[in-house]
Design a protein around this motif. Structure first.
Motif, PDB file in Angstrom:
ATOM      1  N   LYS A   1       0.827  -1.215   0.000  1.00  0.00           N
ATOM      2  CA  LYS A   1       0.000   0.000   0.000  1.00  0.00           C
ATOM      3  C   LYS A   1       0.857   1.258   0.000  1.00  0.00           C
ATOM      4  O   LYS A   1       0.469   2.279  -0.569  1.00  0.00           O
ATOM      5  N   ALA A   2       2.007   1.201   0.668  1.00  0.00           N
ATOM      6  CA  ALA A   2       2.885   2.368   0.775  1.00  0.00           C
ATOM      7  C   ALA A   2       3.609   2.686  -0.534  1.00  0.00           C
ATOM      8  O   ALA A   2       4.081   3.806  -0.725  1.00  0.00           O
ATOM      9  N   ARG A   3       3.696   1.710  -1.432  1.00  0.00           N
ATOM     10  CA  ARG A   3       4.370   1.915  -2.713  1.00  0.00           C
ATOM     11  C   ARG A   3       3.436   2.628  -3.668  1.00  0.00           C
ATOM     12  O   ARG A   3       2.321   2.167  -3.920  1.00  0.00           O
ATOM     13  N   ALA A   4       3.858   3.746  -4.186  1.00  0.00           N
ATOM     14  CA  ALA A   4       3.025   4.502  -5.131  1.00  0.00           C
ATOM     15  C   ALA A   4       2.875   3.750  -6.449  1.00  0.00           C
ATOM     16  O   ALA A   4       1.772   3.552  -6.938  1.00  0.00           O
ATOM     17  N   ARG A   5       3.998   3.340  -7.009  1.00  0.00           N
ATOM     18  CA  ARG A   5       3.973   2.617  -8.291  1.00  0.00           C
ATOM     19  C   ARG A   5       5.085   1.591  -8.307  1.00  0.00           C
ATOM     20  O   ARG A   5       6.157   1.812  -7.769  1.00  0.00           O
ATOM     21  N   MET A   6       4.806   0.511  -8.970  1.00  0.00           N
ATOM     22  CA  MET A   6       5.823  -0.510  -9.186  1.00  0.00           C
ATOM     23  C   MET A   6       5.712  -0.972 -10.622  1.00  0.00           C
ATOM     24  O   MET A   6       4.600  -1.055 -11.160  1.00  0.00           O
ATOM     25  N   PRO A   7       6.828  -1.265 -11.248  1.00  0.00           N
ATOM     26  CA  PRO A   7       6.750  -1.780 -12.619  1.00  0.00           C
ATOM     27  C   PRO A   7       6.072  -3.142 -12.646  1.00  0.00           C
ATOM     28  O   PRO A   7       6.171  -3.916 -11.695  1.00  0.00           O
ATOM     29  N   ASP A   8       5.366  -3.403 -13.719  1.00  0.00           N
ATOM     30  CA  ASP A   8       4.723  -4.700 -13.890  1.00  0.00           C
ATOM     31  C   ASP A   8       5.739  -5.717 -14.391  1.00  0.00           C
ATOM     32  O   ASP A   8       6.590  -5.390 -15.217  1.00  0.00           O
ATOM     33  N   PRO A   9       5.656  -6.957 -13.898  1.00  0.00           N
ATOM     34  CA  PRO A   9       6.552  -8.000 -14.407  1.00  0.00           C
ATOM     35  C   PRO A   9       6.271  -8.271 -15.887  1.00  0.00           C
ATOM     36  O   PRO A   9       5.132  -8.220 -16.331  1.00  0.00           O
ATOM     37  N   GLN A  10       7.311  -8.539 -16.623  1.00  0.00           N
ATOM     38  CA  GLN A  10       7.201  -8.905 -18.035  1.00  0.00           C
ATOM     39  C   GLN A  10       7.108 -10.431 -18.139  1.00  0.00           C
ATOM     40  O   GLN A  10       7.137 -11.127 -17.143  1.00  0.00           O
ATOM     41  N   ALA A  11       7.032 -10.927 -19.341  1.00  0.00           N
ATOM     42  CA  ALA A  11       6.978 -12.375 -19.554  1.00  0.00           C
ATOM     43  C   ALA A  11       8.221 -13.029 -18.944  1.00  0.00           C
ATOM     44  O   ALA A  11       9.339 -12.554 -19.139  1.00  0.00           O
ATOM     45  N   GLY A  12       8.009 -14.102 -18.190  1.00  0.00           N
ATOM     46  CA  GLY A  12       9.121 -14.814 -17.566  1.00  0.00           C
ATOM     47  C   GLY A  12       9.598 -14.188 -16.271  1.00  0.00           C
ATOM     48  O   GLY A  12      10.612 -14.599 -15.722  1.00  0.00           O
ATOM     49  N   GLN A  13       8.878 -13.186 -15.780  1.00  0.00           N
ATOM     50  CA  GLN A  13       9.249 -12.512 -14.541  1.00  0.00           C
ATOM     51  C   GLN A  13       8.104 -12.592 -13.543  1.00  0.00           C
ATOM     52  O   GLN A  13       6.947 -12.739 -13.929  1.00  0.00           O
ATOM     53  N   VAL A  14       8.438 -12.480 -12.256  1.00  0.00           N
ATOM     54  CA  VAL A  14       7.441 -12.441 -11.196  1.00  0.00           C
ATOM     55  C   VAL A  14       7.829 -11.366 -10.183  1.00  0.00           C
ATOM     56  O   VAL A  14       9.005 -11.040 -10.040  1.00  0.00           O
ATOM     57  N   ARG A  15       6.825 -10.831  -9.500  1.00  0.00           N
ATOM     58  CA  ARG A  15       7.078  -9.882  -8.414  1.00  0.00           C
ATOM     59  C   ARG A  15       7.098 -10.675  -7.121  1.00  0.00           C
ATOM     60  O   ARG A  15       6.208 -11.466  -6.846  1.00  0.00           O
ATOM     61  N   ALA A  16       8.131 -10.455  -6.336  1.00  0.00           N
ATOM     62  CA  ALA A  16       8.276 -11.142  -5.059  1.00  0.00           C
ATOM     63  C   ALA A  16       8.600 -10.117  -3.983  1.00  0.00           C
ATOM     64  O   ALA A  16       9.118  -9.038  -4.280  1.00  0.00           O
ATOM     65  N   PHE A  17       8.290 -10.476  -2.743  1.00  0.00           N
ATOM     66  CA  PHE A  17       8.755  -9.674  -1.616  1.00  0.00           C
ATOM     67  C   PHE A  17       9.995 -10.355  -1.076  1.00  0.00           C
ATOM     68  O   PHE A  17       9.969 -11.548  -0.760  1.00  0.00           O
ATOM     69  N   CYS A  18      11.083  -9.602  -0.979  1.00  0.00           N
ATOM     70  CA  CYS A  18      12.349 -10.146  -0.484  1.00  0.00           C
ATOM     71  C   CYS A  18      12.551  -9.679   0.954  1.00  0.00           C
ATOM     72  O   CYS A  18      12.687  -8.480   1.209  1.00  0.00           O
ATOM     73  N   TRP A  19      12.533 -10.625   1.857  1.00  0.00           N
ATOM     74  CA  TRP A  19      12.676 -10.313   3.269  1.00  0.00           C
ATOM     75  C   TRP A  19      14.030  -9.690   3.562  1.00  0.00           C
ATOM     76  O   TRP A  19      14.128  -8.804   4.421  1.00  0.00           O
ATOM     77  N   ASP A  20      15.073 -10.132   2.896  1.00  0.00           N
ATOM     78  CA  ASP A  20      16.409  -9.603   3.151  1.00  0.00           C
ATOM     79  C   ASP A  20      16.576  -8.179   2.635  1.00  0.00           C
ATOM     80  O   ASP A  20      17.395  -7.415   3.151  1.00  0.00           O
ATOM     81  N   LEU A  21      15.813  -7.786   1.633  1.00  0.00           N
ATOM     82  CA  LEU A  21      15.838  -6.414   1.120  1.00  0.00           C
ATOM     83  C   LEU A  21      14.783  -5.550   1.800  1.00  0.00           C
ATOM     84  O   LEU A  21      14.858  -4.328   1.716  1.00  0.00           O
ATOM     85  N   ASP A  22      13.790  -6.189   2.399  1.00  0.00           N
ATOM     86  CA  ASP A  22      12.623  -5.525   2.959  1.00  0.00           C
ATOM     87  C   ASP A  22      11.932  -4.687   1.882  1.00  0.00           C
ATOM     88  O   ASP A  22      11.516  -3.555   2.107  1.00  0.00           O
ATOM     89  N   ASP A  23      11.844  -5.268   0.700  1.00  0.00           N
ATOM     90  CA  ASP A  23      11.269  -4.571  -0.443  1.00  0.00           C
ATOM     91  C   ASP A  23      10.849  -5.589  -1.502  1.00  0.00           C
ATOM     92  O   ASP A  23      11.167  -6.766  -1.411  1.00  0.00           O
ATOM     93  N   PHE A  24      10.180  -5.075  -2.514  1.00  0.00           N
ATOM     94  CA  PHE A  24       9.719  -5.896  -3.623  1.00  0.00           C
ATOM     95  C   PHE A  24      10.790  -5.937  -4.704  1.00  0.00           C
ATOM     96  O   PHE A  24      11.557  -4.990  -4.877  1.00  0.00           O
ATOM     97  N   LYS A  25      10.822  -7.032  -5.437  1.00  0.00           N
ATOM     98  CA  LYS A  25      11.798  -7.200  -6.514  1.00  0.00           C
ATOM     99  C   LYS A  25      11.138  -7.979  -7.641  1.00  0.00           C
ATOM    100  O   LYS A  25      10.372  -8.905  -7.403  1.00  0.00           O
ATOM    101  N   ILE A  26      11.441  -7.569  -8.853  1.00  0.00           N
ATOM    102  CA  ILE A  26      11.034  -8.327 -10.036  1.00  0.00           C
ATOM    103  C   ILE A  26      12.125  -9.367 -10.278  1.00  0.00           C
ATOM    104  O   ILE A  26      13.294  -9.021 -10.440  1.00  0.00           O
ATOM    105  N   ILE A  27      11.728 -10.626 -10.284  1.00  0.00           N
ATOM    106  CA  ILE A  27      12.694 -11.712 -10.486  1.00  0.00           C
ATOM    107  C   ILE A  27      12.509 -12.273 -11.883  1.00  0.00           C
ATOM    108  O   ILE A  27      11.411 -12.668 -12.269  1.00  0.00           O
ATOM    109  N   ASP A  28      13.593 -12.277 -12.631  1.00  0.00           N
ATOM    110  CA  ASP A  28      13.611 -12.889 -13.956  1.00  0.00           C
ATOM    111  C   ASP A  28      13.923 -14.363 -13.750  1.00  0.00           C
ATOM    112  O   ASP A  28      15.046 -14.724 -13.390  1.00  0.00           O
TER     113      ASP A  28
END
Length: 85
Positions: free
Chosen positions: A48-75
């Motif tokens: 909710k706190a994130r204003a905008r995030m890029p959408d994952p492309q083909a072959g990618q997923v959005r994940a929450f990374c506990w070690d980064l304490d943030d979201f990441k697009i994983i290819d």
């Protein structure tokens, strides 16, 4: 790793170490991730706190990374292994 195999492993694991090869340094790295973005109050608040995030492309997923304490697009083509944490 193929997308369907990655999703199957992550769905089975819940939270997992995701090992991947960095496209920049070519070194193996990892993140502690989850794809379950809607069943944890902490992650929902972060989302909710994130204003905008890029959408994952083909072959990618959005994940929450506990070690980064943030979201990441994983290819998933860069992923080498998924290990249950």
């Amino acid at each position: 790793m193929k997308l369907d195999i990655f999703l199957e492993k992550m769905n089975r694991a819940g939270d997992a170490y995701v090992y991947y090869t960095s496209p920049v340094s070519k070194k193996q790295k990892y993140h502690v991730c989850t794809l379950e973005l809607d069943n944890c109050a902490y992650i929902e608040e972060k989302l909710k706190a994130r204003a905008r995030m890029p959408d994952p492309q083909a072959g990618q997923v959005r994940a929450f990374c506990w070690d980064l304490d943030d979201f990441k697009i994983i290819d998933t083509s860069q992923v080498n292994n998924v290990v249950v944490s």
